[in-house]
Design a protein around this motif. Structure first.
Motif, mmCIF file in Angstrom:
data_model
loop_
_atom_site.group_PDB
_atom_site.id
_atom_site.type_symbol
_atom_site.label_atom_id
_atom_site.label_comp_id
_atom_site.label_asym_id
_atom_site.label_seq_id
_atom_site.Cartn_x
_atom_site.Cartn_y
_atom_site.Cartn_z
ATOM 1 N N ASP A 1 -12.868 -2.477 -2.534
ATOM 2 C CA ASP A 1 -12.414 -3.245 -3.517
ATOM 3 C C ASP A 1 -11.115 -3.486 -3.385
ATOM 4 O O ASP A 1 -10.326 -4.308 -4.202
ATOM 5 N N ALA B 1 0.830 -1.292 -0.199
ATOM 6 C CA ALA B 1 0.001 -0.151 -0.171
ATOM 7 C C ALA B 1 0.832 1.266 -0.105
ATOM 8 O O ALA B 1 0.203 2.148 0.267
ATOM 9 N N LEU C 1 -7.524 0.772 2.879
ATOM 10 C CA LEU C 1 -8.033 0.176 1.413
ATOM 11 C C LEU C 1 -9.357 0.470 1.231
ATOM 12 O O LEU C 1 -10.520 0.248 2.175
ATOM 13 N N ASP C 2 -9.580 0.543 0.256
ATOM 14 C CA ASP C 2 -11.181 0.838 -0.282
ATOM 15 C C ASP C 2 -11.921 -0.526 -0.253
ATOM 16 O O ASP C 2 -11.147 -1.753 -0.150
ATOM 17 N N THR D 1 -8.342 -1.425 -3.160
ATOM 18 C CA THR D 1 -7.485 -0.515 -3.762
ATOM 19 C C THR D 1 -6.998 0.295 -2.603
ATOM 20 O O THR D 1 -7.913 0.917 -1.779
ATOM 21 N N PRO D 2 -5.595 0.505 -2.569
ATOM 22 C CA PRO D 2 -5.074 1.562 -1.366
ATOM 23 C C PRO D 2 -5.706 3.007 -1.820
ATOM 24 O O PRO D 2 -5.847 3.445 -2.904
#
Length: 359
Positions: free
Chosen positions: A160, A146, A157-158, A162-163
């Motif tokens: 999904d 990340a 993190l989101d 994604t950082p």
């Protein structure tokens, strides 16, 4: 034999004017009383658990000689780790069914390395390290994944996976400390981790020299002292940082504000500042801070989270294991407990690759 069974308190936890033997034993019992049979250490009975504060409480138990209880806490982390190396931000019960907060925060995930190295330094148990090394490796690989351009670590993190494109100074400073402890474990095991070494160097440079790469949370005292506590800054730069905002955050006789513009002092931040002060040679001020926050002590040895001094009111009305844990760790460092000194003094922790001036 251990402190809660009525035997001698470890000498490093005896600090005149702060804690005597019976007081230490009571505070240790207050943490043990909250630990669940599966090893989890929630904030308080009926409250949730987060992996960072759970680890801090486990480290305090080790400093107090409660090694079996601490190892149960690390076993809980091993059993609850997600396949990608992360943990969720909050739990009510063991395992995924009891998740109270499905967010993933990177500094929560990395901190296991600090606790595992502290436990090993305390107990010298290579078997424990063998069992926990895969957990630490997955956690730090996840965290390094990340890292953002310029060195900071995305703070979450989101959904999904994604950082997030933003980093927090406090969280990244804590991650720096965790990476250095992880590198110490890797060195001990003779298993080099070059990705961690590079990530550590980039992160140290960002935390020490580039505050503009982080979200502006300057109202919070943690952003003030965590670059020191997390080992990014040491004297004289650390002392300059401490002096610059001392009057903004410190309330003489009461402790440290959580937020600069609120009349609220908190035990956890105060104890952590004391630990940071000790790390840069400011022993007298560290002891003074710990003496001040004894007004937060409950008769059973636990500690209230905070105090609103304008209203002369305890708030929130909760006594948290992590507040007691932070206090015990600060006292242990001041008392010369070897493992706590090694971990938070950080003088012998690997630095990673030097990258100053690279970006």
């Amino acid at each position: 034999m251990t402190a809660h069974e009525g035997v001698a308190t470890p000498r490093p936890l005896l600090l005149p004017g702060v804690l005597d033997g019976p007081q230490v034993a009571a505070t240790v019992r207050s943490i043990l009383a909250e630990q669940r049979p599966d090893g989890a250490i929630p904030w308080f009975t009926g409250g949730h658990l987060d992996p960072w504060d759970h680890t801090e409480a486990a480290m305090a138990l080790d400093a107090a000689g409660e090694h079996a209880a601490a190892e149960r806490a690390y076993r809980w982390l091993a059993q609850s780790q997600n396949p990608d190396g992360s943990w969720y931000a909050g739990y009510f019960e063991h395992g995924a069914a009891g998740v109270s907060n499905h967010a993933v925060e990177t500094n929560f995930c990395a901190y296991v390395a600090v606790g595992v190295w502290h436990h090993h330094l305390t107990c010298g148990d290579d078997g424990f390290l063998d069992r926990m090394w895969p957990v630490v490796r997955r956690a730090l690989d996840f965290t390094v994944g990340a890292q953002l351009p310029g060195g900071p670590i995305a703070w979450r993190l989101d959904e999904d996976g994604t950082p997030a494109g933003e980093a927090l100074l406090t969280g990244s400073a804590s991650i720096l400390h965790a990476l250095r402890c992880g590198l110490a474990i890797a060195d001990y095991r003779e298993e080099p981790q070059p990705d961690w070494e590079l990530a550590t160097g980039l992160l140290q440079h960002a935390v020490a020299a580039h505050p503009e790469r982080f979200l502006d949370k300057g109202r919070y005292s943690m952003d003030w002292y965590y670059p020191v506590l997390g080992s990014a800054l040491r004297s004289p730069a650390a002392l300059r940082r401490i002096e610059a905002d001392w009057d903004r955050f410190v309330v003489p006789g009461l402790g440290v504000r959580c937020v600069s513009d609120r009349p609220w002092v908190t035990g956890g931040e105060s104890a952590e500042l004391a630990l940071a002060l000790w790390a840069v040679g400011e022993r007298e001020r560290a002891v003074e801070i710990l003496r001040w926050i004894q007004h937060l002590r409950h008769e059973d040895g636990s500690y209230w989270t905070g105090y609103v001094f304008e209203d002369d009111a305890i708030w929130p009305e909760e006594r948290t294991t992590w507040t007691a844990g932070a206090l015990l760790l600060a006292v242990a460092a001041l008392g010369g407990d070897p493992a706590t000194v090694a971990v938070f003094g950080a003088e012998q922790l690997p630095n990673g690759l030097a990258v100053q001036g690279c970006c």
